[in-house]
Design a protein around this motif. Structure first.
Motif, PDB file in Angstrom:
ATOM      1  N   LEU A 224      42.734  35.517  45.956  1.00  0.00           N
ATOM      2  CA  LEU A 224      42.238  36.869  45.678  1.00  0.00           C
ATOM      3  C   LEU A 224      41.323  36.864  44.455  1.00  0.00           C
ATOM      4  CD1 LEU A 224      42.244  40.011  45.813  1.00  0.00           C
ATOM      5  CD2 LEU A 224      44.358  39.939  44.443  1.00  0.00           C
ATOM      6  N   TYR A 225      41.772  36.230  43.394  1.00  0.00           N
ATOM      7  CA  TYR A 225      41.013  36.239  42.141  1.00  0.00           C
ATOM      8  C   TYR A 225      39.746  35.397  42.258  1.00  0.00           C
ATOM      9  CZ  TYR A 225      44.994  38.676  40.288  1.00  0.00           C
ATOM     10  OH  TYR A 225      45.957  39.622  40.082  1.00  0.00           O
ATOM     11  N   VAL A 226      39.810  34.313  43.021  1.00  0.00           N
ATOM     12  CA  VAL A 226      38.616  33.496  43.254  1.00  0.00           C
ATOM     13  C   VAL A 226      37.575  34.305  44.028  1.00  0.00           C
ATOM     14  CG1 VAL A 226      37.716  31.462  44.454  1.00  0.00           C
ATOM     15  CG2 VAL A 226      39.823  31.286  43.109  1.00  0.00           C
ATOM     16  N   LYS A 227      38.018  35.007  45.073  1.00  0.00           N
ATOM     17  CA  LYS A 227      37.087  35.826  45.861  1.00  0.00           C
ATOM     18  C   LYS A 227      36.493  36.954  45.016  1.00  0.00           C
ATOM     19  CE  LYS A 227      39.001  34.995  50.485  1.00  0.00           C
ATOM     20  NZ  LYS A 227      37.755  34.541  51.139  1.00  0.00           N
ATOM     21  N   LEU A 228      37.311  37.549  44.145  1.00  0.00           N
ATOM     22  CA  LEU A 228      36.823  38.618  43.278  1.00  0.00           C
ATOM     23  C   LEU A 228      35.786  38.072  42.299  1.00  0.00           C
ATOM     24  CD1 LEU A 228      36.882  41.513  42.241  1.00  0.00           C
ATOM     25  CD2 LEU A 228      38.910  40.931  40.888  1.00  0.00           C
ATOM     26  N   PHE A 229      36.069  36.926  41.706  1.00  0.00           N
ATOM     27  CA  PHE A 229      35.108  36.298  40.799  1.00  0.00           C
ATOM     28  C   PHE A 229      33.799  36.000  41.515  1.00  0.00           C
ATOM     29  CE2 PHE A 229      33.178  32.199  39.688  1.00  0.00           C
ATOM     30  CZ  PHE A 229      32.657  32.525  38.442  1.00  0.00           C
ATOM     31  N   GLU A 230      33.885  35.411  42.702  1.00  0.00           N
ATOM     32  CA  GLU A 230      32.677  35.042  43.443  1.00  0.00           C
ATOM     33  C   GLU A 230      31.841  36.277  43.785  1.00  0.00           C
ATOM     34  OE1 GLU A 230      34.417  30.965  45.577  1.00  0.00           O
ATOM     35  OE2 GLU A 230      34.369  32.861  46.693  1.00  0.00           O
ATOM     36  N   ALA A 231      32.521  37.362  44.179  1.00  0.00           N
ATOM     37  CA  ALA A 231      31.804  38.601  44.509  1.00  0.00           C
ATOM     38  C   ALA A 231      31.115  39.164  43.266  1.00  0.00           C
ATOM     39  CB  ALA A 231      32.767  39.621  45.102  1.00  0.00           C
ATOM     40  N   ALA A 232      31.813  39.132  42.135  1.00  0.00           N
ATOM     41  CA  ALA A 232      31.228  39.648  40.892  1.00  0.00           C
ATOM     42  C   ALA A 232      30.045  38.793  40.451  1.00  0.00           C
ATOM     43  CB  ALA A 232      32.287  39.704  39.799  1.00  0.00           C
ATOM     44  N   GLU A 233      30.181  37.490  40.586  1.00  0.00           N
ATOM     45  CA  GLU A 233      29.093  36.594  40.177  1.00  0.00           C
ATOM     46  C   GLU A 233      27.840  36.830  41.023  1.00  0.00           C
ATOM     47  OE1 GLU A 233      28.826  31.986  38.721  1.00  0.00           O
ATOM     48  OE2 GLU A 233      29.692  32.344  40.699  1.00  0.00           O
ATOM     49  N   LYS A 234      28.044  37.162  42.297  1.00  0.00           N
ATOM     50  CA  LYS A 234      26.913  37.444  43.194  1.00  0.00           C
ATOM     51  C   LYS A 234      26.371  38.858  43.023  1.00  0.00           C
ATOM     52  CE  LYS A 234      28.708  34.467  46.876  1.00  0.00           C
ATOM     53  NZ  LYS A 234      29.510  34.534  48.119  1.00  0.00           N
ATOM     54  N   GLY A 235      27.107  39.717  42.319  1.00  0.00           N
ATOM     55  CA  GLY A 235      26.696  41.107  42.201  1.00  0.00           C
ATOM     56  C   GLY A 235      27.013  41.929  43.435  1.00  0.00           C
ATOM     57  N   ASP A 236      27.990  41.465  44.232  1.00  0.00           N
ATOM     58  CA  ASP A 236      28.407  42.169  45.449  1.00  0.00           C
ATOM     59  C   ASP A 236      29.410  43.268  45.077  1.00  0.00           C
ATOM     60  OD1 ASP A 236      29.412  43.010  47.877  1.00  0.00           O
ATOM     61  OD2 ASP A 236      29.961  41.016  48.590  1.00  0.00           O
ATOM     62  N   VAL A 237      28.879  44.423  44.687  1.00  0.00           N
ATOM     63  CA  VAL A 237      29.719  45.478  44.118  1.00  0.00           C
ATOM     64  C   VAL A 237      30.699  46.055  45.131  1.00  0.00           C
ATOM     65  CG1 VAL A 237      29.685  47.740  42.995  1.00  0.00           C
ATOM     66  CG2 VAL A 237      27.990  46.029  42.372  1.00  0.00           C
ATOM     67  N   LEU A 238      30.315  46.157  46.401  1.00  0.00           N
ATOM     68  CA  LEU A 238      31.226  46.711  47.416  1.00  0.00           C
ATOM     69  C   LEU A 238      32.473  45.838  47.565  1.00  0.00           C
ATOM     70  CD1 LEU A 238      28.835  47.977  50.243  1.00  0.00           C
ATOM     71  CD2 LEU A 238      30.236  49.343  48.674  1.00  0.00           C
ATOM     72  N   THR A 239      32.268  44.526  47.629  1.00  0.00           N
ATOM     73  CA  THR A 239      33.413  43.605  47.719  1.00  0.00           C
ATOM     74  C   THR A 239      34.233  43.649  46.440  1.00  0.00           C
ATOM     75  OG1 THR A 239      32.202  42.165  49.233  1.00  0.00           O
ATOM     76  CG2 THR A 239      34.110  41.212  48.134  1.00  0.00           C
ATOM     77  N   VAL A 240      33.553  43.704  45.301  1.00  0.00           N
ATOM     78  CA  VAL A 240      34.250  43.803  44.021  1.00  0.00           C
ATOM     79  C   VAL A 240      35.169  45.016  44.011  1.00  0.00           C
ATOM     80  CG1 VAL A 240      33.961  44.352  41.565  1.00  0.00           C
ATOM     81  CG2 VAL A 240      32.613  42.524  42.591  1.00  0.00           C
ATOM     82  N   LYS A 241      34.683  46.159  44.444  1.00  0.00           N
ATOM     83  CA  LYS A 241      35.501  47.377  44.453  1.00  0.00           C
ATOM     84  C   LYS A 241      36.735  47.217  45.334  1.00  0.00           C
ATOM     85  CE  LYS A 241      32.020  50.900  43.383  1.00  0.00           C
ATOM     86  NZ  LYS A 241      31.283  52.076  43.895  1.00  0.00           N
TER      87      LYS A 241
END
Length: 313
Positions: A224-241
């Motif tokens: 979960l935390y790896v996926k959240l980090f990856e989404a944030a690093e890419k700027g994928d705000v919808l996934t981050v939320k």
């Protein structure tokens, strides 16, 4: 020396602050330690941090600390970098533990300010100078003012970053203004890693340029935390939320039971025990959750797990 993983610069990603599986006050839960390390690494994390606050480092005997370093490095066997907390009130003990870390194959050490004398910033700089001149491994600064009474001020971080052996900062202050100030002062240093501890703010800090998180929930749900980090690093705000919402569920349902300063840690250890990974024994002066709280944790864990299933699809 065991297989060693060299740290990239900057170091990035999710580096769980591993709990310390214990049988009792003087013995590690070795099978649990192996299951836990493999569980965390299989979740895709970028490193492992032992003997931090979540690892109950200050409650463990020196013999146990050194044994944990040796066994962890052996089990990890170079699959990810191992960072070792060497925080202590006695610099000589920090250096002894750092020596064990180097010999057993760790990649870096992490040190918060000594937590008895209330050091001023000039003294703090001298302390870290003393350490780094004697260390063979890279050093991360660890800002933990709630436990040490001392803030590593942003200007102090910048001053210390000039030392070749000091490679990053882990900030557990949960103070966004402080962390943003540090990021601003360090914006010209792309090789200096900036990590946050509190998972509730990890995604937003990565979106703003931080390098990752040292998040306790990654003991339980590393993916979960790896996926959240990856989404944030890419700027994928919808996934981050979406993923951040699950992180907040973990925070509210596993870390906040009862009137304990250690509810966060009790919750993680209880959850890992319920998941069948390791013992939930806690070193004195802390104690594990009793049955009433465990039952609540078990029920809340099932709710969170059902939401986690969506990550697989």
């Amino acid at each position: 020396m065991k297989t060693k993983h060299t740290l990239p610069q900057p170091f990035k990603g999710i580096v769980p602050p591993m709990i310390t599986p214990l049988k009792d006050e003087t013995n590690l839960d070795i099978p649990g330690l192996e299951r836990l390390i493999n569980h965390i690494i299989e979740g895709g994390v970028h490193g492992l941090f032992i003997l931090g606050t979540t690892g109950e480092s200050t409650s463990l005997s020196y013999a146990l600390r050194h044994e944990l370093v040796a066994r962890t490095c052996e089990i990890v066997d170079g699959r990810v970098p191992v960072l070792v907390g060497i925080t202590d009130t006695a610099a000589i003990e920090s250096l002894r533990l750092a020596d064990t870390a180097e010999k057993k194959g760790a990649s870096a050490v992490v040190a918060a300010p000594p937590y008895y004398f209330n050091l001023g910033q000039p003294e703090l700089i001298e302390y870290y100078e003393y350490l780094v001149e004697r260390l063979s491994l890279p050093l991360f600064l660890y800002n933990m003012p709630s436990h040490t009474k001392i803030i590593i001020e942003p200007d102090t971080v910048k001053t210390l970053s000039k030392y070749k052996g000091i490679v990053g900062l882990k900030d557990s202050s949960a103070n966004n203004a402080y962390f943003n100030n540090v990021m601003n002062k360090m914006k010209g240093r792309s090789d200096f890693s900036l990590f946050v501890g509190p998972e509730e703010i990890m995604a937003e800090t990565v979106l703003l340029g931080a390098h990752g998180g040292v998040n306790g929930g990654a003991n339980m749900f590393p993916e979960l935390y790896v996926k959240l980090f990856e989404a944030a690093e890419k700027g994928d705000v919808l996934t981050v939320k979406s993923l951040h919402g699950i992180v907040m569920e973990i925070s509210s349902k596993l870390y906040s039971l009862g009137n304990f300063g250690s509810s966060y840690l009790k919750g993680i250890k209880a959850a890992l025990n319920i998941m069948g990974i390791c013992s939930d024994y806690m070193a004195s002066p802390l104690h594990r959750f009793r049955e009433a709280e465990r039952e609540k944790i078990a029920n809340n864990l099932e709710e969170i797990k059902s939401k986690m299933l969506n990550l697989k699809h």
